[in-house]
Design an enzyme around this catalytic site. Structure first.
Site, PDB file in Angstrom:
ATOM      1  N   ILE A 182       0.826  -1.221   0.000  1.00 52.76           N
ATOM      2  CA  ILE A 182       0.000   0.000   0.000  1.00 52.76           C
ATOM      3  C   ILE A 182       0.859   1.270   0.000  1.00 52.76           C
ATOM      4  O   ILE A 182       0.335   2.367  -0.101  1.00 52.76           O
ATOM      5  CB  ILE A 182      -1.020   0.033   1.161  1.00 52.76           C
ATOM      6  CG1 ILE A 182      -0.322  -0.001   2.511  1.00 52.76           C
ATOM      7  CG2 ILE A 182      -2.028  -1.101   1.007  1.00 52.76           C
ATOM      8  CD1 ILE A 182      -1.254   0.288   3.687  1.00 52.76           C
ATOM      9  N   HIS A 221       9.592 -10.372   5.317  1.00 54.80           N
ATOM     10  CA  HIS A 221       8.833 -10.118   4.095  1.00 54.80           C
ATOM     11  C   HIS A 221       9.792  -9.848   2.942  1.00 54.80           C
ATOM     12  O   HIS A 221      10.890  -9.358   3.127  1.00 54.80           O
ATOM     13  CB  HIS A 221       7.837  -8.961   4.265  1.00 54.80           C
ATOM     14  CG  HIS A 221       8.432  -7.678   4.745  1.00 54.80           C
ATOM     15  ND1 HIS A 221       8.867  -7.479   6.037  1.00 54.80           N
ATOM     16  CD2 HIS A 221       8.656  -6.505   4.104  1.00 54.80           C
ATOM     17  CE1 HIS A 221       9.325  -6.243   6.175  1.00 54.80           C
ATOM     18  NE2 HIS A 221       9.215  -5.633   5.005  1.00 54.80           N
ATOM     19  N   PHE A 222       9.342 -10.226   1.778  1.00 53.40           N
ATOM     20  CA  PHE A 222      10.091 -10.041   0.548  1.00 53.40           C
ATOM     21  C   PHE A 222       9.338  -9.037  -0.310  1.00 53.40           C
ATOM     22  O   PHE A 222       8.120  -9.126  -0.434  1.00 53.40           O
ATOM     23  CB  PHE A 222      10.215 -11.362  -0.220  1.00 53.40           C
ATOM     24  CG  PHE A 222      11.058 -12.385   0.476  1.00 53.40           C
ATOM     25  CD1 PHE A 222      12.347 -12.642   0.042  1.00 53.40           C
ATOM     26  CD2 PHE A 222      10.569 -13.093   1.563  1.00 53.40           C
ATOM     27  CE1 PHE A 222      13.132 -13.590   0.676  1.00 53.40           C
ATOM     28  CE2 PHE A 222      11.346 -14.039   2.209  1.00 53.40           C
ATOM     29  CZ  PHE A 222      12.625 -14.290   1.765  1.00 53.40           C
ATOM     30  N   HIS A 251      17.228  -1.455   7.194  1.00 52.85           N
ATOM     31  CA  HIS A 251      16.027  -0.817   6.645  1.00 52.85           C
ATOM     32  C   HIS A 251      14.753  -1.656   6.756  1.00 52.85           C
ATOM     33  O   HIS A 251      13.804  -1.424   6.004  1.00 52.85           O
ATOM     34  CB  HIS A 251      16.247  -0.370   5.186  1.00 52.85           C
ATOM     35  CG  HIS A 251      17.482   0.438   5.011  1.00 52.85           C
ATOM     36  ND1 HIS A 251      17.582   1.731   5.458  1.00 52.85           N
ATOM     37  CD2 HIS A 251      18.686   0.125   4.472  1.00 52.85           C
ATOM     38  CE1 HIS A 251      18.793   2.186   5.201  1.00 52.85           C
ATOM     39  NE2 HIS A 251      19.482   1.231   4.612  1.00 52.85           N
TER      40      HIS A 251
END
EC number: 3.-.-.-
Length: 152
Positions: A34, A106-107, A99
């Site tokens: 998003i 998650h990728f 970061h």
């Protein structure tokens, strides 16, 4: 499936927070980001909660790349399969210093249609000290021999 009550991605997996779901398997969930940095920027997450890659069981990790591969086909990324054509980045960060913002592995699948869109990466390569590199190589081979028989 391990989950964490306050984790936004665990809530998405459970359906407590809506998402633009694309592919879901028994061990993997993928959805449109998003806050994308490119059109069709997708997140692919294991259904097992873990903050860093080494916290995720191998069977969950082995399910992720086939999902990424299927998404690249659906998104028609570099259909002509040439180095000059458009491409994509698969990015995975571990820890704040690297970061990572959400503490659930998650990728990112980030389409790169041209120089102006997608992920921009600067790679500050160091000059190669082959003696130092050789010593590191030997040390790592010793460490790998120790863990070869262990469950990673």
């Amino acid at each position: 499936m391990a989950s964490h009550a306050s984790c936004i991605f665990c809530k998405i997996i459970k359906g407590e927070i809506p998402s633009f779901k694309l592919i879901e398997t028994a061990k993997t969930y993928s959805f449109l980001d998003i806050q994308p940095i490119a059109e069709a920027h997708v997140l692919i997450i294991p259904k097992h909660h873990g903050a860093k890659l080494h916290n995720i069981p191998d069977d969950y990790l082995s399910d992720i790349l086939p999902v990424v591969k299927k998404l690249t086909k659906v998104l028609k990324l570099d259909e002509n399969n040439t180095p000059e054509g458009e491409g994509y980045n698969v990015l995975q960060n571990n820890g704040r210093i690297a970061h990572q913002v959400v503490d659930h592995v998650h990728f990112h699948l980030i389409p790169k249609k041209d120089e102006a869109t997608g992920l921009g990466v600067g790679w500050p390569a160091e000059a190669t000290d082959f003696d130092k590199l050789g010593k590191l190589h030997e040390k790592l081979k010793e460490e790998l021999a120790k863990v070869d028989n262990e469950k990673l």
